[in-house]
Motif scaffolding. Structure first.
Motif, short mmCIF file in Angstrom:
data_model
loop_
_atom_site.label_atom_id
_atom_site.label_comp_id
_atom_site.label_asym_id
_atom_site.label_seq_id
_atom_site.Cartn_x
_atom_site.Cartn_y
_atom_site.Cartn_z
N ASN A 164 0.81 -1.21 0.00
CA ASN A 164 0.00 0.00 0.00
C ASN A 164 0.85 1.27 0.00
OD1 ASN A 164 -2.26 -1.60 0.06
ND2 ASN A 164 -2.71 -1.28 2.22
N ILE A 165 1.91 1.27 0.82
CA ILE A 165 2.78 2.45 0.88
C ILE A 165 3.46 2.68 -0.46
CG2 ILE A 165 4.88 3.42 1.92
CD1 ILE A 165 4.07 2.13 4.56
N LYS A 192 -3.09 -10.44 1.32
CA LYS A 192 -4.50 -10.07 1.51
C LYS A 192 -4.71 -8.57 1.35
CE LYS A 192 -8.22 -10.30 4.96
NZ LYS A 192 -9.27 -10.63 3.99
N PHE A 193 -5.73 -8.21 0.59
CA PHE A 193 -6.10 -6.80 0.42
C PHE A 193 -6.82 -6.32 1.68
CE2 PHE A 193 -6.51 -6.37 -4.51
CZ PHE A 193 -5.26 -6.95 -4.66
N ASN A 194 -6.58 -5.07 2.07
CA ASN A 194 -7.39 -4.45 3.12
C ASN A 194 -8.12 -3.25 2.55
OD1 ASN A 194 -5.51 -2.37 2.97
ND2 ASN A 194 -4.50 -2.85 4.90
N LYS A 195 -8.81 -2.50 3.37
CA LYS A 195 -9.64 -1.39 2.86
C LYS A 195 -8.80 -0.34 2.15
CE LYS A 195 -9.94 1.25 7.20
NZ LYS A 195 -9.29 2.49 6.75
N ALA A 224 -14.29 -8.69 -4.25
CA ALA A 224 -14.38 -8.26 -2.85
C ALA A 224 -15.77 -8.55 -2.28
CB ALA A 224 -14.07 -6.76 -2.75
N LEU A 225 -16.80 -8.30 -3.07
CA LEU A 225 -18.17 -8.54 -2.62
C LEU A 225 -18.43 -10.02 -2.40
CD1 LEU A 225 -20.12 -5.99 -4.86
CD2 LEU A 225 -19.47 -5.73 -2.46
N ILE A 226 -17.85 -10.85 -3.27
CA ILE A 226 -17.99 -12.30 -3.12
C ILE A 226 -17.36 -12.75 -1.79
CG2 ILE A 226 -17.14 -14.53 -4.00
CD1 ILE A 226 -17.39 -13.28 -6.83
N SER A 232 -15.07 0.66 1.38
CA SER A 232 -15.28 2.00 1.95
C SER A 232 -15.99 2.90 0.95
CB SER A 232 -13.94 2.63 2.34
OG SER A 232 -13.19 2.92 1.17
N ARG A 233 -16.62 3.93 1.46
CA ARG A 233 -17.29 4.91 0.60
C ARG A 233 -16.29 5.54 -0.37
NH1 ARG A 233 -20.24 9.69 3.71
NH2 ARG A 233 -18.10 10.25 4.24
#
Length: 383
Positions: A164-165, A192-195, A224-226, A232-233
């Motif tokens: 992410n960084i 693993k992906f996070n928000k 992600a939905l699965i 996040s918004r």
């Protein structure tokens, strides 16, 4: 929510790899580069922790038994004589680096350390984020990109924070295709992906602004939905904006309808853009009219609209005299009430919200009752 078809992992990776085009030169197309003012950090300070890292650098340097030069020379000698690099030695080394030359030594030490400790775990301690913060501070995204993609270091960057960084670094520099390469590598390494990852991924796709990037964004979102992830918004707003840029109004509308708590300046502007693209002009004018009315308290923030978005709305209604007259009247009211902002939609999208966690830390540190001026453990009994 509509049912989502399962996406094969190989299909997603193929789509990701196929979208990184050599002709892009690692920066995305010229048409989708954001203006300088919009090149914002997507990650909050609480995630990057750059200031905390810099404070530790100062503390470690001040408590060093000898000089920095002596320490670096000792590490270099150990590497030359194929001696073990200890965990604490590498940690101190990474906190002492201040230049490209220092970084070259650090990279050699990392390769040696990982070769010796590939199958050893030290609790929850991870060097990946530490190295990325160093690259962030020294603007050495190339070194970070080189190491995170090197198969010999597989497992060294085993956390989402490291990836992410780096994606954030590349996003700031406008190197969107390179950032997508990092996302692919993250996927390849099964990290693993996070928000934050989803915000970065959708933001990168939004900046690349192509049919391929929309396909990637859609596939990642559906995956992600699965998995039952709650997006996040902010991530969803990037997906909506990308779909609108690609004239996929139905897709944008569908994603927008699934945003929880769409009460924000950004959502208000995206809603207007959806109505513009869908030619829902009467409803558009009504939304703006409603925003100027109501007996709201002066402490309740009214919706704000981007001057850029309102200009697009006016362009759309200008051929309908009755709507144009109403629009101009409403525009004047919005202006008087201070509900028009000069920020573009891109700036609103790329703006990084402040950290809430830091406020909670301050609240949690309170040990004295404001009412009784006694220690909280006593005052709670008294109350």
């Amino acid at each position: 929510m509509a049912a989502v078809a399962r996406l094969p992992e190989r299909g997603l990776l193929r789509a990701l790899r196929g979208s990184v085009l050599p002709r892009a030169g690692g920066s995305g197309s010229a048409g989708c580069r954001c203006p300088l003012g919009a090149k914002r950090y997507l990650l909050t300070d609480n995630t990057v922790k750059l200031k905390e890292f810099q404070h530790k650098k100062v503390a470690i340097a001040s408590h060093l038994p000898g000089t920095k030069a002596t320490y670096l020379r000792n590490v270099e000698e150990k590497l030359t004589h194929n001696k073990l690099i200890l965990r604490e030695e590498l940690r101190i080394l990474l906190h002492l680096c201040d230049s490209r030359d220092d970084m070259e030594l650090a990279k050699k030490a990392i390769y040696r350390y990982h070769a010796e400790n590939r199958n050893v775990t030290f609790g929850d301690y991870k060097f990946g984020p530490l190295f990325m913060r160093l690259c962030y501070e020294l603007h050495l995204e190339e070194s970070a990109l080189e190491l995170i993609k090197d198969q010999h270091l597989r497992g060294f960057f085993s956390d989402s924070t490291s990836f992410n960084i780096l994606m954030d670094m590349l996003f700031i520099k406008g190197r969107y295709s390179s950032a997508l390469e990092v996302l692919i590598e993250m996927k390849n390494q099964d990290v693993k992906f996070n928000k934050d990852t989803y915000v970065l991924a959708f933001a990168i796709c939004y900046k690349l602004n192509s049919p391929e990037s929309l396909k990637i964004c859609t596939m990642l979102r559906e995956e992600a939905l699965i998995k039952g992830e709650v997006l996040s918004r902010r991530a969803s707003c990037f997906a909506v904006a990308l779909a609108l840029n690609q004239n996929q109004v139905a897709k944008a509308t569908s994603i927008f309808s699934q945003i929880m708590k769409p009460e924000s300046v950004l959502c208000a502007n995206l809603k207007i853009l959806i109505h513009i693209k869908a030619n829902m002009l009467k409803a558009l004018v009504q939304i703006l009219k409603d925003a100027t009315e109501g007996n709201l308290s002066k402490f309740v923030k009214r919706p704000e609209f981007s001057e850029e978005v309102l200009a697009k709305a006016r362009e759309k209604v200008k051929d309908v005299p009755a709507l144009l007259a109403r629009f101009d009247e409403i525009y004047e009211k919005l202006q008087i009430s201070g509900q028009i902002t000069t920020y573009t939609l891109d700036t609103l999208l790329c703006h990084t919200p402040g950290d809430r966690k830091s406020h909670m830390i301050l609240l949690n540190k309170r040990t004295v009752s404001h009412r009784t001026c006694q220690p909280l453990n006593q005052s709670l009994w008294a109350e």
